[in-house]
Scaffold this active site. Structure first.
Site, PDB file in Angstrom:
ATOM      1  N   PRO A 141       0.843  -1.215   0.000  1.00 32.38           N
ATOM      2  CG  PRO A 141       0.043  -1.027   2.181  1.00 32.38           C
ATOM      3  CD  PRO A 141       0.753  -1.968   1.239  1.00 32.38           C
ATOM      4  CG  MET A 142       3.675   2.565  -1.306  1.00 35.53           C
ATOM      5  SD  MET A 142       5.039   2.278  -2.425  1.00 35.53           S
ATOM      6  CE  MET A 142       4.322   1.049  -3.500  1.00 35.53           C
ATOM      7  CB  THR A 143      -0.199   7.530   0.996  1.00 39.06           C
ATOM      8  OG1 THR A 143      -0.990   6.786   1.915  1.00 39.06           O
ATOM      9  CG2 THR A 143      -0.689   8.954   0.916  1.00 39.06           C
ATOM     10  CD  GLN A 162      -3.089   0.333   4.134  1.00 40.82           C
ATOM     11  OE1 GLN A 162      -2.786   1.462   3.725  1.00 40.82           O
ATOM     12  NE2 GLN A 162      -2.225  -0.469   4.725  1.00 40.82           N
ATOM     13  CG  HIS A 165      -2.934   1.450   7.545  1.00 39.86           C
ATOM     14  ND1 HIS A 165      -1.827   0.882   8.149  1.00 39.86           N
ATOM     15  CD2 HIS A 165      -2.461   2.524   6.860  1.00 39.86           C
ATOM     16  CE1 HIS A 165      -0.752   1.599   7.837  1.00 39.86           C
ATOM     17  NE2 HIS A 165      -1.114   2.600   7.057  1.00 39.86           N
ATOM     18  CE1 TYR A 215      -1.046   7.914   8.859  1.00 39.76           C
ATOM     19  CE2 TYR A 215       0.114   5.894   8.327  1.00 39.76           C
ATOM     20  CZ  TYR A 215      -0.041   7.257   8.186  1.00 39.76           C
ATOM     21  OH  TYR A 215       0.814   7.976   7.385  1.00 39.76           O
ATOM     22  N   GLY A 225       7.293  -2.278  -1.997  1.00 37.28           N
ATOM     23  CA  GLY A 225       6.874  -0.878  -2.025  1.00 37.28           C
ATOM     24  C   GLY A 225       7.712  -0.064  -3.007  1.00 37.28           C
TER      25      GLY A 225
HETATM   26  C1  FMN Z   1       5.282   6.949  -0.936  1.00 34.80           C
HETATM   27  C2  FMN Z   1       4.933   5.919   0.074  1.00 34.80           C
HETATM   28  C3  FMN Z   1       3.640   5.861   0.579  1.00 34.80           C
HETATM   29  C4  FMN Z   1       3.264   4.900   1.528  1.00 34.80           C
HETATM   30  N1  FMN Z   1       1.961   4.838   1.962  1.00 34.80           N
HETATM   31  C5  FMN Z   1       1.547   3.807   2.740  1.00 34.80           C
HETATM   32  C6  FMN Z   1       0.158   3.604   3.025  1.00 34.80           C
HETATM   33  O1  FMN Z   1      -0.726   4.332   2.558  1.00 34.80           O
HETATM   34  N2  FMN Z   1      -0.172   2.557   3.818  1.00 34.80           N
HETATM   35  C7  FMN Z   1       0.768   1.710   4.343  1.00 34.80           C
HETATM   36  O2  FMN Z   1       0.427   0.770   5.054  1.00 34.80           O
HETATM   37  N3  FMN Z   1       2.092   1.877   4.065  1.00 34.80           N
HETATM   38  C8  FMN Z   1       2.492   2.874   3.262  1.00 34.80           C
HETATM   39  N4  FMN Z   1       3.816   2.986   2.915  1.00 34.80           N
HETATM   40  C9  FMN Z   1       4.785   1.981   3.371  1.00 34.80           C
HETATM   41  C10 FMN Z   1       4.984   0.891   2.322  1.00 34.80           C
HETATM   42  O3  FMN Z   1       3.789   0.124   2.166  1.00 34.80           O
HETATM   43  C11 FMN Z   1       6.094  -0.080   2.742  1.00 34.80           C
HETATM   44  O4  FMN Z   1       5.778  -0.616   4.000  1.00 34.80           O
HETATM   45  C12 FMN Z   1       7.461   0.605   2.838  1.00 34.80           C
HETATM   46  O5  FMN Z   1       7.734   1.387   1.694  1.00 34.80           O
HETATM   47  C13 FMN Z   1       8.570  -0.445   3.011  1.00 34.80           C
HETATM   48  O6  FMN Z   1       8.566  -1.380   1.934  1.00 34.80           O
HETATM   49  P1  FMN Z   1       9.667  -1.259   0.763  1.00 34.80           P
HETATM   50  O7  FMN Z   1      11.018  -1.379   1.451  1.00 34.80           O
HETATM   51  O8  FMN Z   1       9.385  -2.379  -0.179  1.00 34.80           O
HETATM   52  O9  FMN Z   1       9.490   0.089   0.147  1.00 34.80           O
HETATM   53  C14 FMN Z   1       4.223   3.968   1.983  1.00 34.80           C
HETATM   54  C15 FMN Z   1       5.531   4.033   1.494  1.00 34.80           C
HETATM   55  C16 FMN Z   1       5.881   4.971   0.549  1.00 34.80           C
HETATM   56  C17 FMN Z   1       7.298   4.983  -0.002  1.00 34.80           C
END
Ligand code: FMN
Length: 385
Positions: free
Chosen positions: A28-30, A106, A181, A186, A326
């Site tokens: 999940p990524m905002t 999410q 979530h 949060y 992510g």
């Molecule tokens: C731009 C961005 C937005 C994110 N938004 C969320 C989100 O909305 N919900 C969530 O649970 N995690 C969010 N995360 C965390 C990612 O889901 C993930 O846990 C984190 O980037 C680590 O994984 P990675 O090493 O593969 O990037 C976000 C991460 C990034 C970089």
């Protein structure tokens, strides 16, 4: 690298009676790219479609807010808080399904970490404790966080009702499931955490008290959506506003993991900075490995697994059933296909998210640098990661 190098990653897995072609999950990524009213857009449709077309068998959306009260965390965050927002997700869901992806919404309540909410000027959380540090500039915030109002019983009932209504709308929009979530600081994670939750009523205190709201939400959502709709939960120790926060040790980990797993969940998603690192002092095991021994449902591991060899190692070691990617997925929307075909991966560049973590900023970055999101784009010039 050949496909057989990653035989676990590309092996099928069953999740609640569904057969998934591989174990790659979009984390999940905002992206703060909704309209001001919280509607999903055509750009978001194309963005999510790309990940499904690029081989992710499962996609989890960005955190979506649940109600028209205290849940919205960021300006331009999309919602599932009313029927117009629900309808705006329909084309996004259809586009992902057309590409064969399973799509999970999410559901997120910002609580004390809220920094942009068009429905309320103040914030609310478990206790009147301000999050540490400064608001996130790339999500449009600035300055210190506000001190939240301590939620009343009525506020807490409204939170539960918000998650229930948003989950129903997710099902109506065509999503395959919801992820609650309860990570990254949060609201649901605030209730779990001693740093945020100083309550002495039935919603705080002991681990059981701190678990009470997340468990009530899981139960109420499950009752509302029925048995055939996926309901998962995401947990982490680290918070956006406190990356050093850790659970108190094995006893607490045991209680938290078993506590959520007593409810009717379909998976548990564990996020850490490094999914392979020991979860905290006093254990050699990662958070995902601790969970897999305790929860009895499939486990998704997340954190620095964008190098496919690391993702494969986690799966081979039996620490998780699926892996969520992510940042490397942001850089490579077709991460699974590139990995499978042995094509180079584009390195993640945080300039892609600056000054704002939205799709318009990313598109400008791609234009400037001549880097496509998909290997099949003809203007591909990406350097290997
Ligand atoms: C731009 C961005 C937005 C994110 N938004 C969320 C989100 O909305 N919900 C969530 O649970 N995690 C969010 N995360 C965390 C990612 O889901 C993930 O846990 C984190 O980037 C680590 O994984 P990675 O090493 O593969 O990037 C976000 C991460 C990034 C970089």
């Amino acid at each position: 690298m050949t496909t057989s190098t990653y035989s676990q990653l590309f092996s099928p897995v069953r999740l609640k009676g569904r057969e998934l072609a591989n174990r790659a999950v979009l984390a999940p990524m905002t992206r703060v790219s909704g309209t001001a009213e919280g509607h999903a857009t055509a750009a978001m449709r194309d963005y999510y479609r790309d990940f499904a077309a690029g081989g992710f068998a499962t996609l989890i959306t960005e955190g979506i807010y649940t109600d028209e009260a205290y849940s919205q965390g960021y300006r331009n965050q999309p919602g599932l808080a009313n029927d117009a927002q629900r309808d705006s997700w329909r084309p996004v869901v259809e586009a992902v399904h057309e590409q064969g992806g399973m799509f999970i919404a999410q559901l997120m309540h910002g609580g004390a970490q809220t920094q942009g909410n068009r429905f309320r000027d103040d914030t609310a959380g478990p206790s009147a404790v301000a999050p540490k540090g400064e608001q996130l500039g790339f999500y449009g915030g600035q300055g210190p966080y506000r001190v939240p109002r301590e939620m009343s019983e009525a506020d807490i009932e409204a939170v539960i009702a918000g998650f229930v209504d948003a989950a129903r709308r997710a099902r109506e929009a065509g999503f395959d499931g919801v992820e609650l979530h309860a990570a990254n600081g949060y609201l649901l994670d605030q209730f779990l955490s001693t740093g945020f939750n100083r309550r002495r009523d039935r919603w705080g205190g002991s681990v059981e008290g701190r678990l009470a709201l997340p468990r009530a939400v899981i139960r109420a959502v499950r009752d509302a959506v029925g048995e055939d709709f996926l309901v998962g939960i995401r947990l982490s120790q680290v918070k956006v506003t406190d990356p050093d926060y850790r659970w108190a040790g094995l006893d607490e980990a045991d209680a938290l993991l078993r506590g959520v797993a007593e409810e009717a969940l379909d998976y548990v998603h564990l996020s850490d900075i490094d999914a392979r690192a020991p979860a905290f002092e006093g254990t050699e095991q990662s958070l995902a490995a601790l969970a897999r021994e305790r929860v009895g449902v499939p486990v998704i591991a997340n954190g620095n697994l964008g190098d496919p060899a690391l993702a494969e190692a986690v799966l081979t070691a039996g620490e998780a059933d699926l892996v969520a990617v992510g940042k490397l997925a942001l850089a490579n929307r077709d991460w699974p296909r590139r990995v499978r075909e042995g094509l180079p991966l584009t390195a993640m560049d945080f300039a892609m998210l600056a000054p704002h973590a939205n799709l318009a900023t990313e598109a400008q970055w791609r234009e400037r640098n001549g880097v496509s999101a998909n290997h099949t784009d003809t203007r591909e010039t990406a350097a290997p990661a």
